[in-house]
Design an enzyme around this catalytic site. Structure first.
Site: not given
Ligand code: NOJ
Length: 544
Positions: A25, A242, A316
């Protein structure tokens, strides 16, 4: 320091959407992950951090959760999830789940109810405020995705707070009911046998919006201690927070074992050095001296108290070899150099999918090829204030989150073997050269280098517990250090430049006979008084 299993773990991050698509998909899924477990076992990792797979409208690719105990349809079913736990377990691989509890999706039943009426039992699960007498948002706190963090809700006549997109309303961590709901959900996952949690933007949950405080609020550490007590504290699992705002002092608060908070945190000081004034859309070149100072500071400060996580990239961030190395003529050399540099540091290393084959950034020409909500929003926000299209495209090529999100390159067939359908995001055009199949069949590949590094960590306690001493601290291009534990001394040297570098070696690190553990050029057999390093040359030797 009391030893524990995650001290010598190596974690592999999977962004499921882009990993492997089992049903054509165009979107990666859990069965895709299961089918690649043998590949990961062969690499040697023993923990997978799985980016969110929960039910979600996917406004932010799953970091907007509408059902914490349900799997998103595009990723599979709870049965698939359980099979993943079982099959990973059979290979001695633990699964770390992504815990996103700073916010939910606007489609989460709590928020759907909360915005129905001010009397909803879930109203206080979120953060609501009246407009100012002039009819404006309560204050000027910015959303991390651009624009004001307050969104007007017409029906109930108040603003709600969202630090990310307006479809990601922040939970109200001042409400004890929220704690109980979240802890219950965490315990439910722990019962399923997970290996840990990666706690998304966890330094934001102590926020005090009326004071304008978002990160590192006073209530943050007490909250984490409570979470620890009521959920994972007694479970010996890996927890990694994080925390964009962490300094070494703050990281010790989270990770000093006697404080009973988290195993470790991700800090971003080495990442944001190339962001002018903290703005990723203003990229600047890396100053290696500054970079070394930051890494050294974190190594030294957390030496005896707390624990480091080690990473160059994630879902990210841009690809490690493109940001810190040279993804053109020295791609293989610099990818290996970066790997050696990181994997000999003290802390738990994280590998982001594709890093182990030296995948690179992508540079789509059209904005419409980008899928990431942050990239698209900031293009609009910045160009509206006069920033040029050319500037933004250059910044996007360097720092867009989609650099990390193009599909995993498995082989040289169509769409890199990621899917038999149409991928949700275009594959990086370099897949015919850079792919898993090619890497596996070349004993000199980046993949085999990572595999060796992981094996070394298992067989050398000095890598895990050794002291860290920097060498040539003021050198502009060479990052070198010594790790030492119970008489074993390891000397790690990395040239971060594409020029040869010649160095005078301190007497104590010289030796006629050294055992080379790993290198990306010819293995040195001796360390002489003068050393010349080739472009991006890097090695680790055991001094005798
Ligand atoms: C950190 C995450 O790694 C990221 O991908 C996300 O957009 C933001 N937090 C919000 O959850």
């Amino acid at each position: 320091m009391e030893k524990t299993w995650w001290h010598n773990a190596v974690v592999y991050q999977i962004y499921p959407r882009s990993f492997y698509d089992s049903n054509n998909d165009g979107i990666g899924d859990l069965r895709g992950v299961i089918s690649k477990l043998d590949y990961l076992k062969n690499l040697g990792i023993n923990v997978i951090w799985l980016s969110p797979v929960y039910q979600s409208p996917m406004d932010d690719n799953g970091y907007d959760i509408s059902g914490y105990q349900t799997i998103a349809r595009e990723f599979g079913t709870m049965e698939d999830m359980e099979r993943l736990f079982k099959e990973a377990n059979e290979r001695d691989i633990k699964i770390v789940m992504d815990l996103v509890v700073n916010h939910t999706s606007d489609e989460h039943p709590w928020f759907v109810s909360a915005r129905e009426s001010r009397d909803s039992p879930y109203r206080d699960y979120y953060i609501w405020r009246d407009a100012t007498p002039e009819g404006n948002p309560p204050n000027g706190i910015d959303s991390i995705f651009g624009g004001n963090a307050w969104e007007w809700d017409e029906k109930t006549g108040q603003y709600y707070f969202h630090l990310f997109s307006k479809r990601q309303p922040d939970l109200n961590w001042e409400n004890p009911k929220v704690h109980q709901e979240v802890f219950k959900m965490m315990n439910w996952w722990i019962e399923k046998g997970i290996g840990g949690f990666r706690l998304d933007v966890i330094d934001l949950i102590g926020k005090e919006v009326d004071k304008g405080i978002t990160g590192n609020g006073e209530r943050l550490h007490p909250l984490l201690q409570q979470m620890n007590r009521e959920t994972f504290g007694s479970k010996n699992i890996l927890t990694v927070g994080e925390t964009w705002g962490a300094t070494p002092e703050i990281a010790k608060l989270y990770s000093a074992p006697e404080r009973n908070e988290l195993s470790m945190v991700f800090q971003f000081e080495h990442i944001t050095l190339t962001w002018e004034g903290g703005d990723k859309w203003q990229p600047i070149p890396l100053d290696l001296k500054e970079f070394k100072d930051v890494l050294t500071k974190w190594q030294v400060e957390l030496q005896d108290k707390g624990w480091n996580s080690l990473f160059w990239n994630n879902h990210d961030l841009p690809r490690a070899v493109s940001k810190f190395g040279n993804d053109k003529e020295y791609r293989v050399e610099s990818a290996k150099m970066l790997a050696t540099t990181l994997h000999f540091l003290k802390g738990t290393p994280y590998i982001y999918q594709g890093e182990e084959i030296g995948m690179t950034n992508v540079a789509f020409e059209q904005l419409s090829d980008y899928r990431d909500i942050e990239t698209r929003r900031f293009y609009d926000v910045k160009t509206a204030t006069g920033v040029s299209h050319e500037h933004m495209m250059d910044a996007i090529h360097k720092n867009s989150r989609d650099n990390a999100r193009t599909p995993m390159q498995w082989n040289s067939s169509e769409h890199a073997g990621f899917t038999g359908g149409t991928p949700w995001i275009t594959v990086n055009p370099n897949f015919p050269q850079i792919n898993v199949e090619a890497a596996l069949s070349d004993s000199n590949s980046v993949f085999h280098h990572y595999k060796t590094l992981i094996e070394l960590r298992k067989s050398h306690e000095a890598i895990v517990y050794g002291t860290f001493t920097p060498v040539w601290q003021d050198h502009q291009y060479v990052f070198a250090y010594v790790r030492e534990y119970q008489g074993e001394q390891l000397f790690i040297v990395s040239n971060f430049s594409e020029q040869e570098q010649t160095l005078q070696v301190p007497t104590r690190y010289q030796g006629d006979q050294v055992e080379c553990l790993i290198s990306n050029y010819a293995a040195p057999s001796a360390i002489d008084a003068t050393m010349t390093l080739a472009p991006y040359e890097s090695f680790a030797v055991k001094l005798k």
